[in-house]
Design an enzyme around this catalytic site. Structure first.
Site, PDB file in Angstrom:
ATOM      1  N   ASP A 182      11.656   5.235  26.274  1.00  0.00           N
ATOM      2  CA  ASP A 182      12.457   4.675  27.364  1.00  0.00           C
ATOM      3  C   ASP A 182      11.606   3.784  28.288  1.00  0.00           C
ATOM      4  O   ASP A 182      11.409   4.099  29.451  1.00  0.00           O
ATOM      5  CB  ASP A 182      13.081   5.849  28.143  1.00  0.00           C
ATOM      6  CG  ASP A 182      13.935   5.379  29.303  1.00  0.00           C
ATOM      7  OD1 ASP A 182      14.438   4.241  29.269  1.00  0.00           O
ATOM      8  OD2 ASP A 182      14.108   6.171  30.256  1.00  0.00           O
ATOM      9  N   GLU A 422       6.905  14.054  24.674  1.00  0.00           N
ATOM     10  CA  GLU A 422       8.176  14.412  24.047  1.00  0.00           C
ATOM     11  C   GLU A 422       8.229  14.153  22.549  1.00  0.00           C
ATOM     12  O   GLU A 422       9.108  13.437  22.057  1.00  0.00           O
ATOM     13  CB  GLU A 422       9.337  13.713  24.765  1.00  0.00           C
ATOM     14  CG  GLU A 422       9.399  14.114  26.220  1.00  0.00           C
ATOM     15  CD  GLU A 422      10.697  13.740  26.921  1.00  0.00           C
ATOM     16  OE1 GLU A 422      11.488  12.967  26.353  1.00  0.00           O
ATOM     17  OE2 GLU A 422      10.921  14.231  28.033  1.00  0.00           O
ATOM     18  N   TYR A 474      15.333  17.848  33.357  1.00  0.00           N
ATOM     19  CA  TYR A 474      16.375  17.060  34.031  1.00  0.00           C
ATOM     20  C   TYR A 474      17.661  17.860  34.243  1.00  0.00           C
ATOM     21  O   TYR A 474      18.753  17.320  34.127  1.00  0.00           O
ATOM     22  CB  TYR A 474      16.648  15.779  33.221  1.00  0.00           C
ATOM     23  CG  TYR A 474      15.479  14.818  33.279  1.00  0.00           C
ATOM     24  CD1 TYR A 474      15.329  13.953  34.359  1.00  0.00           C
ATOM     25  CD2 TYR A 474      14.506  14.803  32.285  1.00  0.00           C
ATOM     26  CE1 TYR A 474      14.240  13.082  34.442  1.00  0.00           C
ATOM     27  CE2 TYR A 474      13.416  13.942  32.355  1.00  0.00           C
ATOM     28  CZ  TYR A 474      13.296  13.090  33.434  1.00  0.00           C
ATOM     29  OH  TYR A 474      12.228  12.231  33.526  1.00  0.00           O
ATOM     30  N   GLU A 510       7.859  15.863  34.527  1.00  0.00           N
ATOM     31  CA  GLU A 510       8.931  14.918  34.853  1.00  0.00           C
ATOM     32  C   GLU A 510      10.094  15.664  35.460  1.00  0.00           C
ATOM     33  O   GLU A 510      10.510  16.713  34.936  1.00  0.00           O
ATOM     34  CB  GLU A 510       9.448  14.201  33.590  1.00  0.00           C
ATOM     35  CG  GLU A 510       8.497  13.169  33.045  1.00  0.00           C
ATOM     36  CD  GLU A 510       9.081  12.376  31.872  1.00  0.00           C
ATOM     37  OE1 GLU A 510      10.329  12.304  31.751  1.00  0.00           O
ATOM     38  OE2 GLU A 510       8.289  11.855  31.084  1.00  0.00           O
TER      39      GLU A 510
END
Ligand code: GCB
Length: 608
Positions: A182, A422, A474, A510
């Protein structure tokens, strides 16, 4: 613009060499920086190789080096190469007969290099330096340097792209360009290109390891040099009122020397004390090469649930970031480097992760000087473990680990190596993959803990080969959208479960939410500044309560450019607490309230 195929099969594959010591100018060495405006041309039909452009080509337009090409020319935003660069330079006076190397700080992704028509070789992978022996090909007077750059996305590259869609997926995720990660796949010559001269008989590397024994600092240095006649190696350390030196006679190509600093001033985030290590080679009392390096004496260890710097537990507060700036793309912009450190300081951060690739050496130098703690990450983002191409991806990851450790091993700011971000590591091949990378990293540098950042909630086998674990989370955004309290509750449970499973310190590398600058709502709704500020505040509260949480890194310091897709407004990831042009959102002020006790303390010290 049409895309080119990009294959160098017609060329003999001669590799570049690993670059370690950053080139410097002193009484025995000189650097010629080739940054500036180079000739440039796109090659969408991939005609340049057959047409012999390596020997020089008819320029189409000028381009700035270093910088990505994508935002310099509006028709080339999503063009990933091939493209050709060339520049001319005059060989400086007195360089003939010297050892001369051509060094690139970073070219994304594949670089092929010619000097005066001779093919020097290639390098694969962005974000890491590489160099060539240039001496045999240089001419007195004018020289021509040509570089072909190609950044196509492919499944057997790292990071990978254009991964074949999974047929079981009935709503496949699509983006353009087709990355497995991303952030925008910027292409070009991203960091300075320099030519540097040393004596033929030269220091080629220094490896520094430090230890603390009470108030005494031990500095062990390994010096490597080119093969040559016997010589004397002298190492000295100077700074903080001390000067110590040792000499050894050297018959082979390496020397190991230990220096002792009584009453050492250790390096720490609060006091980033640096000593100057000066290495000299001499014969018959005459010094023929020298190199100096800043050295910070500090230790990093993991004990139980804690990460320790100099034996003291430390809690990381900071950010995941990107090298991303308007117009320059991923190219080095020194004022933006300075600004980003100032913003992090202002918010009260003490650390960052070089997500998702190594940052410039220039930026890392400042981290050493300013006392930021850095999780140094390889470019292995978006790894997947399907059999096809796996061997090649592993080979590239091994190369990146070697290049990264060679480049950053002496930096006190680097406290952790991160092997990947990741990885899709639920496939069977992943375990062996990371076992191998972990072993390699430890063999190259046994002094720093090793980790990787995972998105998985269930067991991640790759964590078996980590000294502490890094989680990207998240809840309240991709899951529990619009439901912050549910998100915080899940975070708390998830962290406790991860800690119970691994019994290792946890860093949440994150967490965050997209916020359109200037978009507000009460009560907070997704994509507003309020939602982002509430989400980050809630996470910080949960993280502060968990004794085993050794760090919290907000995603992201600044908004950054990414591939276009339905979730990314305007081709941007808006999770920055600052905008892409470095203006604060509400969340930056909120974080500053949480972290500012530390900031005020630093400011007081700076002013004193
Ligand atoms: C992640 C990735 C990061 C993305 C972020 C997001 O987990 O590591 O590269 O930008 O999520 O914003 O989705």
């Amino acid at each position: 613009m049409q895309r080119g195929g990009g294959c160098l099969s017609g060329l003999q594959r001669t590799g570049s060499q690993i670059a370690s010591l950053y080139p410097c100018s002193n009484a025995s060495r000189q650097v010629l920086n080739l940054s500036g405006f180079w000739d440039f041309r796109f090659d969408p039909g991939d005609a340049g190789l057959d047409a012999g452009w390596g020997a020089g080509f008819a320029p189409q337009r000028p381009i700035a080096v270093p910088a990505s090409w994508n935002e310099q020319f509006e028709e080339a935003l999503d063009y990933l190469g091939p493209a050709w660069y060339q520049t001319r330079f005059i060989l400086p006076w007195g360089w003939s007969g010297k050892r001369v190397r051509l060094r690139f700080g970073s070219v994304n992704y594949l670089a092929a290099v010619w000097l005066n028509g001779a093919h020097l070789g290639e390098h694969e992978g962005g974000h890491l330096p590489f160099e060539f022996d240039a001496a045999p090909y240089l001419r007195a007077g004018e020289n021509l340097l040509v570089v072909r750059v190609e950044g196509e996305l492919a499944p057997d590259r790292v990071p990978p792209g254009r991964i074949p869609p999974d047929p079981r997926d009935d709503f496949p995720h699509r983006n353009h360009p087709d990355t497995s990660f991303d952030f925008f796949p910027f292409c070009g010559i991203h960091r300075p290109v320099v030519l540097y001269a040393t004596p033929r008989d030269a220091i080629t590397d220094l490896t520094v390891r430090t230890e603390l024994e009470g108030t005494t600092g031990l500095v062990r240095v390994r010096l490597d040099r080119t093969p040559g006649d016997g010589a004397t190696a002298r190492l000295s350390l100077k700074g903080h009122g001390a000067e110590v030196a040792e000499e050894v006679s050297l018959s082979g190509e390496t020397a190991e020397i230990e220096l002792t600093l009584p009453d050492v001033a250790p390096w720490s985030p609060e006091a980033p004390n640096l000593y100057e290590l000066a290495a000299e080679l001499s014969r018959g009392g005459e010094v023929f090469d020298r190199y100096s390096l800043p050295v910070g004496v500090r230790t990093v260890t993991v004990e139980g649930d804690a990460l320790l710097i100099n034996g003291e537990p430390v809690k990381l507060r900071g950010f995941g970031r990107h090298e991303d700036f308007p117009v320059a793309g991923r190219g080095l912009v020194p004022p933006a480097v300075v600004k980003d450190y100032a913003l992090m300081r202002w918010v009260g951060a003490n650390s960052f992760r070089t997500s998702h690739y190594p940052y410039s050496e220039e930026a890392m130098d400042l981290a050493d000087r300013l006392g930021f703690l850095v999780i140094d990450e390889t470019p292995a983002v978006g790894l997947f473990f399907a059999e096809e191409g796996l061997g090649r991806r592993l080979q590239l990851c091994r190369q990146y680990v070697r290049e990264l450790v060679a480049r950053d091993k002496n930096r006190p700011a680097v406290i952790l190596w991160s092997l990947a971000n990741e990885p899709h590591s639920k496939r069977p091949g992943a375990k062996e993959f990371f076992r191998e990378l972990y072993g390699l990293t430890k063999s190259l540098d046994p002094t720093r803990p090793v980790t990787l950042a995972s998105m998985h909630e269930e067991a991640d086998e790759a964590f078996e080969f980590c000294d502490l674990i890094c989680l990207n989370r998240y809840f309240g955004w991709y899951t529990e959208p619009g439901m912050l309290e549910e998100g915080f509750a899940r975070l708390s449970e998830d962290l406790d479960a991860a800690h119970a499973r691994y019994h290792k310190p946890v860093i949440v590398t994150e967490f965050g939410a997209d916020a359109l600058p200037g978009c507000h709502s009460h009560p907070p709704e997704m994509f507003t500044e309020e939602y982002q500020a509430e989400m980050i505040s809630g996470y910080v509260r949960v993280l502060e309560e968990k004794p085993y949480v050794a760090g919290q890194h907000v995603w992201n310091l600044c908004d950054f450019k990414t591939a276009q897709e339905a979730r990314r407004v305007g081709g941007m990831n808006l999770k920055g607490v600052f905008t892409r042009d470095r203006r604060p959102k509400l969340a930056a002020h909120r974080l500053r309230q949480f972290w500012n006790a530390r900031h005020d303390e630093d400011t007081r010290k700076e002013r004193a």
